[in-house]
Design a protein around this motif. Structure first.
Motif, mmCIF file in Angstrom:
data_model
loop_
_atom_site.group_PDB
_atom_site.id
_atom_site.type_symbol
_atom_site.label_atom_id
_atom_site.label_comp_id
_atom_site.label_asym_id
_atom_site.label_seq_id
_atom_site.Cartn_x
_atom_site.Cartn_y
_atom_site.Cartn_z
ATOM 1 N N THR A 201 0.939 -1.325 -0.033
ATOM 2 C CA THR A 201 -0.024 -0.060 0.010
ATOM 3 C C THR A 201 0.869 1.395 -0.066
ATOM 4 O O THR A 201 0.436 2.237 -0.570
ATOM 5 C CB THR A 201 -1.018 -0.090 1.181
ATOM 6 O OG1 THR A 201 -0.199 -0.093 2.311
ATOM 7 C CG2 THR A 201 -2.054 -0.986 0.963
ATOM 8 N N VAL B 24 1.349 2.686 -3.326
ATOM 9 C CA VAL B 24 0.453 3.296 -4.148
ATOM 10 C C VAL B 24 0.673 4.795 -4.279
ATOM 11 O O VAL B 24 1.115 5.407 -3.169
ATOM 12 C CB VAL B 24 -0.768 3.024 -3.637
ATOM 13 C CG1 VAL B 24 -2.214 3.902 -4.225
ATOM 14 C CG2 VAL B 24 -1.297 1.556 -3.504
ATOM 15 N N PRO C 203 0.355 8.701 -3.709
ATOM 16 C CA PRO C 203 -0.072 9.659 -2.623
ATOM 17 C C PRO C 203 -1.598 9.930 -2.994
ATOM 18 O O PRO C 203 -2.487 9.910 -2.257
ATOM 19 C CB PRO C 203 1.005 10.725 -2.167
ATOM 20 C CG PRO C 203 2.261 9.976 -2.820
ATOM 21 C CD PRO C 203 1.935 9.050 -3.827
ATOM 22 N N TYR D 272 -3.792 7.053 -2.773
ATOM 23 C CA TYR D 272 -4.022 6.087 -1.458
ATOM 24 C C TYR D 272 -5.310 6.352 -0.873
ATOM 25 O O TYR D 272 -5.880 5.405 -0.070
ATOM 26 C CB TYR D 272 -2.657 6.542 -0.681
ATOM 27 C CG TYR D 272 -2.842 5.621 0.556
ATOM 28 C CD1 TYR D 272 -1.894 4.623 0.604
ATOM 29 C CD2 TYR D 272 -3.170 6.312 1.851
ATOM 30 C CE1 TYR D 272 -1.851 3.744 1.890
ATOM 31 C CE2 TYR D 272 -3.163 5.475 2.997
ATOM 32 C CZ TYR D 272 -2.579 4.170 2.919
ATOM 33 O OH TYR D 272 -2.435 3.597 4.130
ATOM 34 N N VAL E 156 -6.171 -3.122 -3.529
ATOM 35 C CA VAL E 156 -4.640 -2.707 -3.661
ATOM 36 C C VAL E 156 -3.859 -2.903 -5.068
ATOM 37 O O VAL E 156 -3.286 -2.254 -5.574
ATOM 38 C CB VAL E 156 -3.891 -3.335 -2.611
ATOM 39 C CG1 VAL E 156 -2.169 -3.083 -2.707
ATOM 40 C CG2 VAL E 156 -4.217 -2.970 -1.093
ATOM 41 N N HIS F 101 -5.000 -0.449 -7.557
ATOM 42 C CA HIS F 101 -4.496 1.072 -7.025
ATOM 43 C C HIS F 101 -3.114 0.926 -7.563
ATOM 44 O O HIS F 101 -2.590 2.126 -7.960
ATOM 45 C CB HIS F 101 -4.763 1.352 -5.688
ATOM 46 C CG HIS F 101 -6.331 2.032 -5.273
ATOM 47 N ND1 HIS F 101 -7.382 0.992 -5.446
ATOM 48 C CD2 HIS F 101 -6.656 3.301 -5.648
ATOM 49 C CE1 HIS F 101 -8.381 1.903 -5.416
ATOM 50 N NE2 HIS F 101 -7.889 3.121 -5.448
ATOM 51 N N THR G 76 -1.577 3.285 -10.193
ATOM 52 C CA THR G 76 -0.245 4.113 -9.852
ATOM 53 C C THR G 76 0.843 3.916 -11.112
ATOM 54 O O THR G 76 1.731 4.678 -11.372
ATOM 55 C CB THR G 76 0.413 3.511 -8.655
ATOM 56 O OG1 THR G 76 -0.338 3.654 -7.593
ATOM 57 C CG2 THR G 76 1.712 4.102 -8.435
#
Length: 277
Positions: free
Chosen positions: A127, A130, A132, A135, A146, A149, A153
């Protein structure tokens, strides 16, 4: 584990795909044949696109799909050219709405069947990778969200296959750093509302089942008695965790360690290799 399907093609009522086939996704929620668990009752979700909006609508609930009256009502009235449906069997995270698939970010949808082995050991490390700005959008506690994301990313908007390859590579690298021999097991689907990408991969080279439907022209020749096939375009395609019925010639297994693209024109099938990140 879970079961899911992705549909792209001529707009149809959700009922046509979710309920009517002999071994529909609703039937699979009670009687899965190829899944790790026979019953997938830890929640469900449906996400669909319409001509009025570029972003998908979602309906997700924590109960089983087989007796949800709202899903039954929705399926009889919503018509869509592209939709995802997912029935969940939890691999350990809580049964809650924010953990139900599909997941959405802007125009993107994502759903997954599989597991990050050792995820509780790896969650913090993953995590923190990921971006910012993304997040805070993680609402639930699943490994799947996760993964989504991380793909966002690593540039999902620019190059979906490369972003998923980077995500898979990171999961394997972090997993092995924690002593996990086979960190990743995934069959996943994602879409931007126009194209659908599907991936079948596992570190152990023993991935969960995944199938795609044969071209409509071939199905019409094989099964001229099926009225449904007379009303859909030649580009209509289904990708499923397990076949929705036993029609000869209708279903083809997605090869191990590969990904496919369902899109206007010619669909594609390629080898999938995680990227070193």
């Amino acid at each position: 584990m879970c079961r899911w399907l992705a549909y792209r093609g001529t707009p149809v009522l959700l009922d046509t795909i979710l309920y009517r086939p002999a071994h529909s996704l609703i039937d699979q929620s009670l009687h899965s044949r190829l899944g790790v668990e026979t019953t997938n009752g830890d929640g469900f979700g449906v996400g669909w696109y319409s001509a009025e909006n570029d972003t998908p609508a979602l309906m997700r609930d924590v109960g089983p799909a087989w007796n949800n009256r709202n899903l039954r009502e929705l399926a009889d009235h919503v018509r869509s050219p592209l939709f995802f449906a997912h029935i969940r069997a939890s691999t350990g995270t809580a049964v809650q709405q924010s953990n139900c698939h599909p997941f959405r970010h802007g125009r993107w949808m994502f759903m997954h069947n599989g597991v990050i082995d050792g995820f509780p050991l790896m969650r913090r490390d993953l995590t923190l990778l990921v971006a910012p700005g993304l997040y805070g959008d993680i609402e639930g506690t699943t490994d799947s969200e996760v993964m989504f994301h991380l793909a966002l990313t690593f540039g999902l908007d620019r190059d979906p296959p490369a972003a998923v390859a980077a995500m898979a590579g990171v999961v394997e690298r972090v997993g092995r750093a924690h002593g996990v021999e086979h960190p990743l097991q995934m069959t996943l689907a994602l879409t931007d509302g126009e194209r659908v990408w599907v991936f079948r991969y596992s570190t152990a080279r023993a991935s969960r089942s995944l199938f795609y439907s044969s071209r409509v022209e071939a199905l019409r020749r094989l099964h001229p008695d099926l009225g449904f096939l007379r009303h859909v375009s030649g580009e209509t395609r289904l990708i499923v965790s397990e076949p929705l019925g036993d029609l000869p010639g209708a279903w083809n297994e997605v090869p191990e360690n590969s990904y496919g693209v369902v899109q206007p024109g010619t669909d594609e099938l390629h080898r999938f290799v995680p990227a070193a990140v």
